[in-house]
Scaffold this motif. Structure first.
Motif, PDB file in Angstrom:
ATOM      1  N   MET A  82      28.080  -3.517  15.565  1.00 32.48           N
ATOM      2  CA  MET A  82      27.995  -4.925  15.970  1.00 32.48           C
ATOM      3  C   MET A  82      27.982  -5.004  17.489  1.00 32.48           C
ATOM      4  N   MET A 127      27.557  -8.012  21.035  1.00 36.19           N
ATOM      5  CA  MET A 127      27.262  -9.319  21.618  1.00 36.19           C
ATOM      6  C   MET A 127      26.444  -9.081  22.869  1.00 36.19           C
ATOM      7  N   ILE A 138      35.294 -11.665  12.828  1.00 34.63           N
ATOM      8  CA  ILE A 138      34.393 -11.289  13.923  1.00 34.63           C
ATOM      9  C   ILE A 138      35.116 -11.195  15.260  1.00 34.63           C
ATOM     10  N   ARG A 166      25.146 -13.718  13.221  1.00 32.06           N
ATOM     11  CA  ARG A 166      26.388 -14.505  13.229  1.00 32.06           C
ATOM     12  C   ARG A 166      26.112 -15.816  13.959  1.00 32.06           C
ATOM     13  N   ILE A 167      25.937 -16.884  13.224  1.00 29.35           N
ATOM     14  CA  ILE A 167      25.467 -18.124  13.835  1.00 29.35           C
ATOM     15  C   ILE A 167      26.449 -19.265  13.593  1.00 29.35           C
ATOM     16  N   GLY A 168      26.950 -19.827  14.693  1.00 31.45           N
ATOM     17  CA  GLY A 168      27.896 -20.930  14.603  1.00 31.45           C
ATOM     18  C   GLY A 168      27.264 -22.250  15.002  1.00 31.45           C
ATOM     19  N   THR A 169      27.080 -22.417  16.313  1.00 33.42           N
ATOM     20  CA  THR A 169      26.640 -23.685  16.883  1.00 33.42           C
ATOM     21  C   THR A 169      25.372 -24.257  16.235  1.00 33.42           C
ATOM     22  N   ARG A 229      30.870 -26.494  19.380  1.00 35.19           N
ATOM     23  CA  ARG A 229      32.310 -26.530  19.101  1.00 35.19           C
ATOM     24  C   ARG A 229      32.991 -27.512  20.044  1.00 35.19           C
ATOM     25  N   VAL A 283      29.242 -18.976  11.278  1.00 35.38           N
ATOM     26  CA  VAL A 283      30.499 -18.849  12.021  1.00 35.38           C
ATOM     27  C   VAL A 283      31.171 -20.222  12.113  1.00 35.38           C
ATOM     28  N   LYS A 317      34.355 -20.928  12.924  1.00 36.66           N
ATOM     29  CA  LYS A 317      35.580 -21.011  13.729  1.00 36.66           C
ATOM     30  C   LYS A 317      35.699 -22.396  14.370  1.00 36.66           C
ATOM     31  N   MET A 331      23.317 -14.443  17.869  1.00 39.50           N
ATOM     32  CA  MET A 331      24.095 -15.661  17.725  1.00 39.50           C
ATOM     33  C   MET A 331      23.131 -16.843  17.921  1.00 39.50           C
ATOM     34  N   SER A 332      23.669 -18.057  17.984  1.00 41.41           N
ATOM     35  CA  SER A 332      22.784 -19.234  18.040  1.00 41.41           C
ATOM     36  C   SER A 332      21.742 -19.139  19.156  1.00 41.41           C
ATOM     37  N   ASN A 377      36.906 -16.013  13.828  1.00 38.39           N
ATOM     38  CA  ASN A 377      37.382 -15.057  14.825  1.00 38.39           C
ATOM     39  C   ASN A 377      38.905 -14.977  14.901  1.00 38.39           C
TER      40      ASN A 377
END
Ligand SMILES: *Cc1c(COP(=O)(O)O)cnc(C)c1O
Length: 235
Positions: free
Chosen positions: A164, A166, A79, A223-226, A232, A35, A37, A207-208, A58
């Motif tokens: 999906m 959260m 997402i 879905r992994i961002g951090t 962020r 992710v 974003k 997620m993370s 997103n």
């Protein structure tokens, strides 16, 4: 930057393997959606160079700015909420859309995805609100899912691929409430499966902060961002 990126991605991949083994799912195929974003496209390219191919955004506008700079075999996932006036762009840039929770969104996307010149199906997931949190989107009542699924299947241009969710955001990503959310999505998935079209095979959750719990509860897509790009709002 590239080195840190490789280190962080390796650490995530390692944690995924450990979680799979612990869950008794060592052979489970998991799609890792990075992710990106708010992160500059250069960082996405660095992640690409480390072998990642799936990227999540997103915001439609941000995705469409980045898309032309990403290699052709990149797979972009939407997402976040898709505003009606962004439907056309969304069907142009995204291969997957994870956040379908309303018939009106399905209608708008179907219309765009069946227009002349648009020659591929968009993979879509129904977002389910499993946390009960008002601020989170997603279908709240399992009973509403079949009708929405039918709209997706009949509308044209879209392929219904799964669900999906959260989890509630709590500091401990392994907390019972988190597991409960993911288990609820898995249960919905299992109940729907017999009546769903072929290709309904995806559970996007984790997620993370909570992806290990998601793997334990049956995720097929993370879905992994951090954990990949760092927090962020930091350079
Ligand atoms: C931002 C976001 C993620 C990734 O969150 P991290 O905690 O940074 O891993 C996953 N899913 C959705 C829907 C998001 O908006």
């Amino acid at each position: 930057m590239a080195n840190n990126m490789a280190t962080r991605i390796d650490a995530v991949l390692e944690r995924i393997e450990v979680a799979k083994a612990r869950a008794g799912r060592p052979g489970q195929e998991l799609t890792l959606v990075a992710v990106g974003k708010t992160r500059p496209v250069e960082e996405l390219l660095a992640a690409y160079d480390c072998g990642l191919r799936h990227f999540g955004e997103n915001r439609v506008a941000e995705a469409s700015e980045k898309a032309p700079r990403l290699p052709a075999d990149t797979v972009l996932h939407g997402i976040g909420h898709i505003q009606r006036n962004k439907s056309k762009t969304a069907t142009e840039v995204f291969s997957w859309i994870h956040s379908i929770d309303k018939a009106s969104t399905v209608q708008a996307l179907s219309r765009r995805a069946t227009e002349t010149g648009h020659d591929r199906l968009i993979n879509v997931l129904i977002e389910v609100n499993t946390s009960g949190e008002e601020a989170k989107s997603g279908v709240r009542d399992h009973a509403e899912i079949p009708a929405l699924a039918e709209k997706i299947t009949n509308g044209g241009g879209l392929a219904l691929r799964g669900l999906m969710t959260m989890a509630p955001f709590v500091p401990d990503g392994d907390a019972p409430a988190v597991h409960r959310s993911f288990a609820m999505l898995f249960d919905s998935f299992e109940r729907l499966l017999p009546t769903m079209p072929a290709g309904f095979d995806t559970l996007s959750m984790g997620m993370s902060n909570d992806f290990e719990a998601a793997i334990a509860e049956g995720a097929t897509m993370l879905r992994i961002g951090t954990a990949i790009f760092g927090p962020r709002g930091t350079p």
